[in-house]
Design an enzyme around this catalytic site. Sequence first.
Site, PDB file in Angstrom:
ATOM      1  N   LEU A  70       0.867  -1.175   0.000  1.00 15.48           N
ATOM      2  CA  LEU A  70       0.000   0.000   0.000  1.00 15.48           C
ATOM      3  C   LEU A  70       0.903   1.223   0.000  1.00 15.48           C
ATOM      4  O   LEU A  70       1.932   1.237   0.683  1.00 15.48           O
ATOM      5  CB  LEU A  70      -0.896   0.037   1.245  1.00 15.48           C
ATOM      6  CG  LEU A  70      -1.979  -1.030   1.409  1.00 15.48           C
ATOM      7  CD1 LEU A  70      -2.694  -0.846   2.747  1.00 15.48           C
ATOM      8  CD2 LEU A  70      -2.975  -0.979   0.269  1.00 15.48           C
ATOM      9  N   ASP A  71       0.528   2.252  -0.738  1.00 15.99           N
ATOM     10  CA  ASP A  71       1.284   3.500  -0.689  1.00 15.99           C
ATOM     11  C   ASP A  71       1.300   4.029   0.741  1.00 15.99           C
ATOM     12  O   ASP A  71       0.381   3.774   1.523  1.00 15.99           O
ATOM     13  CB  ASP A  71       0.660   4.541  -1.614  1.00 15.99           C
ATOM     14  CG  ASP A  71       0.796   4.163  -3.083  1.00 15.99           C
ATOM     15  OD1 ASP A  71       1.664   3.332  -3.398  1.00 15.99           O
ATOM     16  OD2 ASP A  71       0.028   4.702  -3.905  1.00 15.99           O
TER      17      ASP A  71
END
Length: 254
Positions: A70-71
Amino acid sequence: MSLKKQIPIIFENTHYFIVNKPPGIPSQPPDCRTWGRTHPNLDPTPLLERFKAIYYSHREVELCRTVHRLDHCVTGGMLIAKTKDGSVKFSRFLQKGGNNGYKLQRKYVAIVESSGRFNKPNNYEIKYGPKYNFLISHGGREITKFKEVDENCIVLQLVTGKKHQIRNHVSQILNQPILNDKRHGSTVNFPELFNDQIALHSACIITKIGLQTKTHLIPMEHNNTGQLWSRKYVNEEGEFTLPIKEVLLENWDQ
């Protein structure tokens, strides 16, 4: 806040953990040459390293591996495999799909700005279906399923998993950038509390190992003040409202 509340475990079985990732934490080791310049106030220590440090007394964390990313500004569910074998099997499914490895599907909830007009740039496409729709780019190499809950709330499911795929598709094809995603065109301003958080949350993870299917809903608990995530969509406990839950639990395989 206790350390364990910083990266809470949502679920655990013999194969994996599901954790609720806070904003501001990279899921993979960042490029230290640029991280300090672009994120001067953020610790670059990746999620897995922090997870192992917090839960070091748990006998199974030492062999753990992350399976997807996930960013740093995205919150929500991440699956952490307990063994190398489990990690390989989940990764095999993500790469090949079908009946390969352990099934892993992810649905996200995004709150977007009200642009309201779809773009039709070259190499981008929207396909509409009876249950859900597709955002397609780069000749089919990047595909995202999506369904609108309302004009500002979208549920999305990755078919492919390219870097920044959801953020790119929502901003470039739908022309509705995710709230507070300045990198992809958001113009709405929020308090400093949300400097490293956008309104994109990994809200549902579905796994299938053998004949056993499990569905995990992950609450949006991080900086849940009702500002970035309106009470129209998330209650004070971080649970999504019923219309959103219903879409998250829909079977989009058929």
